[in-house]
Motif scaffolding. Structure first.
Motif, PDB file in Angstrom:
ATOM      1  N   PHE A 100      -4.106  -7.835  17.841  1.00 51.08           N
ATOM      2  CA  PHE A 100      -3.568  -6.551  17.551  1.00 51.08           C
ATOM      3  C   PHE A 100      -2.787  -6.140  18.519  1.00 51.08           C
ATOM      4  O   PHE A 100      -2.939  -5.899  19.764  1.00 51.08           O
ATOM      5  CB  PHE A 100      -4.606  -5.446  17.192  1.00 51.08           C
ATOM      6  N   PRO A 101      -1.517  -5.410  18.291  1.00 49.02           N
ATOM      7  CA  PRO A 101      -0.819  -4.558  19.146  1.00 49.02           C
ATOM      8  C   PRO A 101      -1.495  -3.472  19.455  1.00 49.02           C
ATOM      9  O   PRO A 101      -2.199  -2.815  18.778  1.00 49.02           O
ATOM     10  CB  PRO A 101       0.841  -4.239  18.596  1.00 49.02           C
ATOM     11  N   ALA A 102      -0.824  -2.588  20.618  1.00 52.44           N
ATOM     12  CA  ALA A 102      -1.722  -1.318  20.943  1.00 52.44           C
ATOM     13  C   ALA A 102      -1.096   0.033  19.754  1.00 52.44           C
ATOM     14  O   ALA A 102      -0.343   0.714  20.491  1.00 52.44           O
ATOM     15  CB  ALA A 102      -1.592  -0.859  22.334  1.00 52.44           C
ATOM     16  N   ALA A 103      -1.248  -0.077  18.678  1.00 54.59           N
ATOM     17  CA  ALA A 103      -0.774   0.829  17.797  1.00 54.59           C
ATOM     18  C   ALA A 103      -1.490   0.826  16.559  1.00 54.59           C
ATOM     19  O   ALA A 103      -2.468  -0.058  16.529  1.00 54.59           O
ATOM     20  CB  ALA A 103       0.718   0.766  17.433  1.00 54.59           C
ATOM     21  N   ARG A 104      -1.206   1.388  15.476  1.00 56.42           N
ATOM     22  CA  ARG A 104      -1.872   1.541  14.236  1.00 56.42           C
ATOM     23  C   ARG A 104      -0.703   1.183  13.177  1.00 56.42           C
ATOM     24  O   ARG A 104       0.459   1.667  13.688  1.00 56.42           O
ATOM     25  CB  ARG A 104      -2.700   2.891  13.998  1.00 56.42           C
ATOM     26  N   ALA A 105      -1.021   0.704  12.002  1.00 49.37           N
ATOM     27  CA  ALA A 105      -0.103   0.471  10.985  1.00 49.37           C
ATOM     28  C   ALA A 105      -0.716   0.741   9.548  1.00 49.37           C
ATOM     29  O   ALA A 105      -1.718   0.497   9.508  1.00 49.37           O
ATOM     30  CB  ALA A 105       0.449  -0.931  11.038  1.00 49.37           C
ATOM     31  N   ALA A 106       0.162   0.879   8.583  1.00 48.75           N
ATOM     32  CA  ALA A 106      -0.232   1.035   7.162  1.00 48.75           C
ATOM     33  C   ALA A 106      -0.523  -0.180   6.417  1.00 48.75           C
ATOM     34  O   ALA A 106      -0.983  -0.298   5.469  1.00 48.75           O
ATOM     35  CB  ALA A 106       0.943   1.729   6.544  1.00 48.75           C
ATOM     36  N   LEU A 107      -0.165  -1.360   7.115  1.00 49.23           N
ATOM     37  CA  LEU A 107      -0.351  -2.680   6.421  1.00 49.23           C
ATOM     38  C   LEU A 107      -0.330  -3.586   7.744  1.00 49.23           C
ATOM     39  O   LEU A 107       0.506  -3.752   8.664  1.00 49.23           O
ATOM     40  CB  LEU A 107       0.888  -3.143   5.825  1.00 49.23           C
ATOM     41  N   ILE A 108      -1.473  -4.493   7.876  1.00 52.40           N
ATOM     42  CA  ILE A 108      -1.656  -5.552   8.786  1.00 52.40           C
ATOM     43  C   ILE A 108      -2.091  -6.648   8.002  1.00 52.40           C
ATOM     44  O   ILE A 108      -3.092  -6.758   7.221  1.00 52.40           O
ATOM     45  CB  ILE A 108      -2.954  -5.095   9.720  1.00 52.40           C
ATOM     46  N   VAL A 109      -1.357  -7.562   8.204  1.00 49.23           N
ATOM     47  CA  VAL A 109      -1.385  -9.102   7.593  1.00 49.23           C
ATOM     48  C   VAL A 109      -1.806 -10.130   8.559  1.00 49.23           C
ATOM     49  O   VAL A 109      -1.407 -10.069   9.622  1.00 49.23           O
ATOM     50  CB  VAL A 109      -0.066  -9.322   6.724  1.00 49.23           C
ATOM     51  N   CYS A 110      -2.711 -11.003   8.161  1.00 48.15           N
ATOM     52  CA  CYS A 110      -3.232 -12.022   9.264  1.00 48.15           C
ATOM     53  C   CYS A 110      -3.369 -13.166   8.161  1.00 48.15           C
ATOM     54  O   CYS A 110      -4.215 -13.148   7.213  1.00 48.15           O
ATOM     55  CB  CYS A 110      -4.515 -11.639   9.999  1.00 48.15           C
ATOM     56  N   VAL A 152       5.379   1.107   8.944  1.00 47.23           N
ATOM     57  CA  VAL A 152       5.274   0.271  10.114  1.00 47.23           C
ATOM     58  C   VAL A 152       4.026  -1.001   9.713  1.00 47.23           C
ATOM     59  O   VAL A 152       2.928  -0.475   9.114  1.00 47.23           O
ATOM     60  CB  VAL A 152       4.558   0.511  11.329  1.00 47.23           C
ATOM     61  N   ALA A 153       4.270  -2.268   9.573  1.00 47.41           N
ATOM     62  CA  ALA A 153       3.357  -3.202   9.371  1.00 47.41           C
ATOM     63  C   ALA A 153       3.418  -4.295  10.380  1.00 47.41           C
ATOM     64  O   ALA A 153       4.292  -4.454  11.264  1.00 47.41           O
ATOM     65  CB  ALA A 153       3.884  -3.897   8.185  1.00 47.41           C
ATOM     66  N   PHE A 154       2.034  -4.843  10.566  1.00 51.51           N
ATOM     67  CA  PHE A 154       1.831  -5.726  11.602  1.00 51.51           C
ATOM     68  C   PHE A 154       1.785  -6.995  11.040  1.00 51.51           C
ATOM     69  O   PHE A 154       1.107  -7.452   9.885  1.00 51.51           O
ATOM     70  CB  PHE A 154       0.520  -5.508  12.403  1.00 51.51           C
ATOM     71  N   ASP A 155       2.023  -8.133  11.564  1.00 49.37           N
ATOM     72  CA  ASP A 155       1.805  -9.540  11.235  1.00 49.37           C
ATOM     73  C   ASP A 155       1.196 -10.276  12.380  1.00 49.37           C
ATOM     74  O   ASP A 155       1.548 -10.394  13.485  1.00 49.37           O
ATOM     75  CB  ASP A 155       3.068 -10.546  10.927  1.00 49.37           C
ATOM     76  N   ILE A 156       0.005 -10.445  12.255  1.00 50.79           N
ATOM     77  CA  ILE A 156      -1.128 -10.957  13.177  1.00 50.79           C
ATOM     78  C   ILE A 156      -0.915 -12.614  13.435  1.00 50.79           C
ATOM     79  O   ILE A 156      -1.396 -13.107  12.291  1.00 50.79           O
ATOM     80  CB  ILE A 156      -2.287 -10.485  13.281  1.00 50.79           C
ATOM     81  N   GLY A 157      -0.628 -13.167  14.489  1.00 49.80           N
ATOM     82  CA  GLY A 157      -0.472 -14.470  14.547  1.00 49.80           C
ATOM     83  C   GLY A 157       0.719 -14.940  13.826  1.00 49.80           C
ATOM     84  O   GLY A 157       0.576 -16.005  12.759  1.00 49.80           O
ATOM     85  N   THR A 158       1.821 -14.658  14.199  1.00 52.89           N
ATOM     86  CA  THR A 158       3.061 -14.578  13.359  1.00 52.89           C
ATOM     87  C   THR A 158       3.450 -16.254  13.110  1.00 52.89           C
ATOM     88  O   THR A 158       4.089 -16.639  12.112  1.00 52.89           O
ATOM     89  CB  THR A 158       4.178 -13.874  13.844  1.00 52.89           C
ATOM     90  N   PRO A 205       0.775  -1.288   0.040  1.00 47.47           N
ATOM     91  CA  PRO A 205      -0.098  -0.064   0.076  1.00 47.47           C
ATOM     92  C   PRO A 205       0.945   1.276  -0.099  1.00 47.47           C
ATOM     93  O   PRO A 205       1.866   1.351   0.619  1.00 47.47           O
ATOM     94  CB  PRO A 205      -0.851   0.012   1.355  1.00 47.47           C
ATOM     95  N   LEU A 206       0.353   2.255  -0.660  1.00 55.90           N
ATOM     96  CA  LEU A 206       1.211   3.488  -0.813  1.00 55.90           C
ATOM     97  C   LEU A 206       1.368   4.205   0.455  1.00 55.90           C
ATOM     98  O   LEU A 206       2.321   4.810   0.925  1.00 55.90           O
ATOM     99  CB  LEU A 206       0.218   4.468  -1.868  1.00 55.90           C
ATOM    100  N   ALA A 207       0.292   4.149   1.478  1.00 52.15           N
ATOM    101  CA  ALA A 207       0.551   4.663   2.798  1.00 52.15           C
ATOM    102  C   ALA A 207       1.821   3.924   3.408  1.00 52.15           C
ATOM    103  O   ALA A 207       2.187   4.761   4.604  1.00 52.15           O
ATOM    104  CB  ALA A 207      -0.944   4.116   3.823  1.00 52.15           C
ATOM    105  N   LEU A 208       2.229   2.837   3.149  1.00 49.03           N
ATOM    106  CA  LEU A 208       3.187   2.088   3.604  1.00 49.03           C
ATOM    107  C   LEU A 208       4.527   2.673   3.072  1.00 49.03           C
ATOM    108  O   LEU A 208       5.652   2.931   3.718  1.00 49.03           O
ATOM    109  CB  LEU A 208       2.973   0.600   3.802  1.00 49.03           C
ATOM    110  N   THR A 209       4.681   2.425   1.640  1.00 50.98           N
ATOM    111  CA  THR A 209       5.866   2.966   0.982  1.00 50.98           C
ATOM    112  C   THR A 209       6.098   4.236   0.964  1.00 50.98           C
ATOM    113  O   THR A 209       7.276   4.698   0.938  1.00 50.98           O
ATOM    114  CB  THR A 209       5.679   2.413  -0.604  1.00 50.98           C
ATOM    115  N   SER A 210       5.310   5.171   1.241  1.00 48.55           N
ATOM    116  CA  SER A 210       5.391   6.480   1.114  1.00 48.55           C
ATOM    117  C   SER A 210       5.997   6.953   2.491  1.00 48.55           C
ATOM    118  O   SER A 210       6.544   8.116   2.648  1.00 48.55           O
ATOM    119  CB  SER A 210       4.330   7.341   0.863  1.00 48.55           C
TER     120      SER A 210
END
Length: 401
Positions: free
Chosen positions: A281-291, A224-230, A213-218
């Motif tokens: 989820f962690p207590a934060a926001r991210a531009a990409l969240i993967v699950c 920041v990205a999240f990996d949920i249940g790694t 997503p552009l919000a991540l690359t820009s």
């Protein structure tokens, strides 16, 4: 007499030897099986038919003979279990015909019931273990490292099933060898016991192909990205390889956390990925969240199945319900999910899309791929019809405007 586990005491198994002397030992079962109430001693003189009859009746066979002969006996028991027909219940007179979805669901539950019965019977062939996890039988291999990796240090001598031991040994070999991941440039992921192995790599191909997503690359280095249940950490590793500067990977299973830490360190990515022992989820926001949640909404028969079976789609629904609140503006949530549950009659596509809509999300796009694992072409697999139609998807989700 065997006891049930409680907070202060481990379960035990009891038996009487040929001289009439009573014995007890700790009982260990990774599947959560209770200690058998009836136990007899068995050795190389016991034939397979007798062993099968006793196992079906719920009598455990504590092996005292040659280890390799015990393996042969277990194979013989498995052949007898597989010969036993598991026929669906005939419809009662006047009963309305079942829908295709209900018929598929019934076939799945019958298959799971047969799997459970098979595990119960084969689990009746049990072995003694010393406190160092060694097996005090003739021609027994050195299994201490495999047991140590799964159990940790033992509290004393114990008894466990041969079937579970072979599973531990197999997991140990996978951990040593590792699983080659093409999407990581051929690097290996080393799965620990009871942590889902990325042997089915098609979903990683989707992850490697999806546009970030552009919000991540820009955001550059601040992205920041999240990996949920790694799990093994493979998704976080792939995102880091794709250039994501900062990652937070969450997991609740201590074994999976240790596994992910091990793999990220092996790949020299541990400085890029922060592991957090939290649910979803962690207590934060991210531009990409993967699950990549468990794909089948059914009850696991054992703790080692939790990466595959998710009762009532708890993790899937929790991810969708919390996604909007944790995405940065312009961010995306990537849901990696097989449609196998749909073909098994356990969840419909309409249900999934309704959950997405109710969570305030919309579908930005979807990438699909067909699995290539051996069961797809195995016509003898009871779930072959569903597996032959299975598609794995990466759903790109955004917050509704």
């Amino acid at each position: 007499m065997s006891t049930l586990p409680n907070a202060a005491e481990q379960p035990t198994i009891a038996w009487t030897d040929d001289d009439g002397v009573s014995h007890t030992a700790l009982w260990r079962s990774e599947s959560g099986a209770r200690p058998p109430k009836r136990v007899v001693l068995a050795d190389d003189t016991m034939n397979a038919d007798t062993a099968y009859r006793m196992a079906c009746e719920g009598t455990a066979l504590l092996w005292r003979g040659d280890f390799q002969n015990a393996r042969l006996l277990l194979q013989a028991l498995a052949r007898r279990v597989e010969r036993k027909p598991h026929k669906p219940k005939a419809a009662a007179a006047g009963e309305a015909p079942k829908s295709k979805q209900q018929a598929a669901a019934d076939a799945f539950h019958l298959h799971r019931k047969a799997q459970g019965e098979r595990a119960r019977i084969l689990g009746m062939l049990v072995l003694p273990f010393d406190a160092d996890h060694s097996v005090p039988l003739r021609r027994a291999p050195d299994v201490s490292q495999a047991c140590l990796e799964a159990h940790g240090p033992a509290d004393g001598a114990y008894v466990a099933s041969l079937r579970e031991l072979l599973g531990l040994v197999g997991a140990h070999e996978w951990r040593k060898k590792g699983v080659k991941v093409d999407a990581l440039g051929g690097a290996a992921i080393h799965p620990h016991y009871a942590v889902f192995s990325p042997v089915r790599g098609e979903y990683l191909e989707l992850l490697a192909a999806a546009p970030l997503p552009l919000a991540l690359t820009s955001a550059g280095k601040a992205g920041v990205a999240f990996d949920i249940g790694t799990g093994t950490g493979v998704v976080a590793a792939l995102l880091a390889k794709r250039g994501v500067a900062q990652l937070i990977a969450t997991e609740t299973d201590p074994r999976a956390l240790a596994c992910a830490q091990d793999n990220l360190k092996r790949l020299k990515l541990d400085k890029k990925v922060q592991l957090q022992p939290v649910d979803l989820f962690p207590a934060a926001r991210a531009a990409l969240i993967v699950c990549n949640p468990p794909w089948v909404p059914a009850k696991p028969a054992a703790p080692v199945e939790r990466a595959i079976y998710d009762p009532e789609s708890r993790m899937l629904r929790g991810f969708l319900a919390g996604l909007a609140a944790h995405l940065l503006p312009g961010g995306e949530g990537w849901l990696i999910l097989s449609d196998l549950a749909e073909h098994l009659g356990l969840r419909s596509r309409a249900e999934l899309e309704q959950w997405i809509d109710a969570a305030g999300l919309e579908i930005e796009g979807r990438l699909d791929i067909r699995p290539q694992h051996p069961k797809v072409g195995d016509a003898n697999d009871p779930l072959h019809r569903a597996r032959a139609r299975e598609v794995t998807s990466l759903w790109r989700l955004t917050v509704k405007a």
